[in-house]
Design a protein around this motif. Structure first.
Motif, PDB file in Angstrom:
ATOM      1  N   ILE A 177      30.106  -2.190  65.397  1.00 31.87           N
ATOM      2  CA  ILE A 177      30.440  -2.295  66.827  1.00 31.87           C
ATOM      3  C   ILE A 177      31.221  -3.583  67.084  1.00 31.87           C
ATOM      4  CG2 ILE A 177      29.450  -2.611  69.140  1.00 31.87           C
ATOM      5  CD1 ILE A 177      27.157  -0.665  68.141  1.00 31.87           C
ATOM      6  N   PHE A 178      30.781  -4.677  66.476  1.00 30.59           N
ATOM      7  CA  PHE A 178      31.471  -5.957  66.602  1.00 30.59           C
ATOM      8  C   PHE A 178      32.932  -5.824  66.147  1.00 30.59           C
ATOM      9  CE2 PHE A 178      32.687  -9.823  64.162  1.00 30.59           C
ATOM     10  CZ  PHE A 178      32.856 -10.691  65.223  1.00 30.59           C
TER      11      PHE A 178
ATOM     12  N   SER B 210      22.322 -10.179  74.257  1.00 27.71           N
ATOM     13  CA  SER B 210      21.443  -9.118  73.756  1.00 27.71           C
ATOM     14  C   SER B 210      19.989  -9.566  73.694  1.00 27.71           C
ATOM     15  CB  SER B 210      21.914  -8.630  72.388  1.00 27.71           C
ATOM     16  OG  SER B 210      22.080  -9.686  71.486  1.00 27.71           O
ATOM     17  N   PHE B 211      19.131  -8.597  73.976  1.00 30.05           N
ATOM     18  CA  PHE B 211      17.696  -8.826  74.097  1.00 30.05           C
ATOM     19  C   PHE B 211      16.983  -7.645  73.440  1.00 30.05           C
ATOM     20  CE2 PHE B 211      13.834  -8.453  76.897  1.00 30.05           C
ATOM     21  CZ  PHE B 211      13.241  -9.650  76.529  1.00 30.05           C
TER      22      PHE B 211
ATOM     23  N   VAL C 176      22.294  -3.704  71.394  1.00 31.78           N
ATOM     24  CA  VAL C 176      23.371  -4.038  70.453  1.00 31.78           C
ATOM     25  C   VAL C 176      23.550  -5.554  70.477  1.00 31.78           C
ATOM     26  CG1 VAL C 176      25.864  -3.876  70.063  1.00 31.78           C
ATOM     27  CG2 VAL C 176      24.558  -1.818  70.696  1.00 31.78           C
ATOM     28  N   ASP C 177      23.666  -6.145  69.294  1.00 31.02           N
ATOM     29  CA  ASP C 177      23.769  -7.603  69.167  1.00 31.02           C
ATOM     30  C   ASP C 177      25.085  -8.108  69.752  1.00 31.02           C
ATOM     31  OD1 ASP C 177      23.586 -10.256  68.413  1.00 31.02           O
ATOM     32  OD2 ASP C 177      24.056  -9.873  66.309  1.00 31.02           O
ATOM     33  N   THR C 178      24.988  -8.981  70.751  1.00 32.83           N
ATOM     34  CA  THR C 178      26.192  -9.588  71.322  1.00 32.83           C
ATOM     35  C   THR C 178      26.390 -11.035  70.848  1.00 32.83           C
ATOM     36  OG1 THR C 178      24.996 -10.306  73.304  1.00 32.83           O
ATOM     37  CG2 THR C 178      26.141  -8.166  73.420  1.00 32.83           C
TER      38      THR C 178
ATOM     39  N   MET D 243      29.012  -4.187  79.047  1.00 32.91           N
ATOM     40  CA  MET D 243      27.858  -3.704  79.801  1.00 32.91           C
ATOM     41  C   MET D 243      26.680  -3.330  78.902  1.00 32.91           C
ATOM     42  SD  MET D 243      28.817  -3.310  83.127  1.00 32.91           S
ATOM     43  CE  MET D 243      27.898  -1.942  83.810  1.00 32.91           C
ATOM     44  N   PRO D 244      25.491  -3.741  79.314  1.00 35.08           N
ATOM     45  CA  PRO D 244      24.301  -3.233  78.643  1.00 35.08           C
ATOM     46  C   PRO D 244      23.909  -1.897  79.271  1.00 35.08           C
ATOM     47  CG  PRO D 244      23.636  -4.748  80.343  1.00 35.08           C
ATOM     48  CD  PRO D 244      25.157  -4.687  80.373  1.00 35.08           C
TER      49      PRO D 244
END
Length: 190
Positions: free
Chosen positions: A29-30, A50-51, A55-57, A121-122
């Motif tokens: 995704i990154f 990200s929490f 998905v890791d931001t 957007m989450p």
């Protein structure tokens, strides 16, 4: 399915992903995001931090900082105030805030949301028509609903979070695209 059923089902599935698989999907995704034209031409980017099983931001935030982009993250003081936007220059400027989510520290500079070029957007579930099911507090819908300009709103999600359709209410804001580990989806023209 109702939004509450979708949230329960998708969050259970998201939280059960094997950590090695999650790392591979996050990396994909990154790479899809940072090679996109939307990301390349954006100077000021607003992203969630990200929490839990999102998905890791963190990689995205670090990449934006190292490429001299202005990276903004949300801070929520109360449900009534909603999202406030702050520029960060490093992860050292984040501390646990609302719901235990990393937020900017007090010394960070607040940013006008109308200066944004891209919003990441989450959410819990999405569809190919721009539908989005968030976490139920409508923070992002309220934040975006009174912006003065159109800014591309791109969701970051795992492929299984993209459903055939999701229920939408009249106040729900549609997104413009989704990036998953498998594909970049444009919802703007459907």
């Amino acid at each position: 399915m109702e939004k509450s059923e979708i949230r329960k089902k998708i969050l259970e599935q998201r939280e059960s992903i094997d950590s090695d698989i999650r790392s591979k999907w996050d990396e994909s995704i990154f790479k899809r995001l940072i090679t996109s034209e939307l990301y390349k031409r954006a100077n000021t980017i607003f992203t969630f931090v990200s929490f839990k099983s999102e998905v890791d931001t963190h990689m995205i935030i670090n990449d934006a900082i190292s490429n001299h982009k202005t990276i903004c993250v949300p801070k929520i003081n109360s449900k009534q105030e909603g999202i406030k936007l702050y520029k960060i220059d490093s992860f050292n400027q984040l501390k646990k805030g609302y719901f235990g989510i990393l937020e900017p520290i007090e010394s960070c500079q607040q940013v006008d949301k109308n200066s944004l070029d891209l919003i990441l957007m989450p959410g819990v579930a999405f569809d190919r028509y721009g539908g989005r099911v968030g976490y139920g507090a409508a923070f992002y819908d309220r934040f975006i609903s009174n912006m003065n300009k159109h800014v591309d709103k791109i969701a970051l999600a795992y492929h299984f979070q993209v459903l055939d359709s999701v229920p939408m209410n009249e106040h729900d804001i549609r997104i413009d695209g989704i990036i998953t580990e498998k594909e970049n989806i444009s919802t703007a023209f459907k």
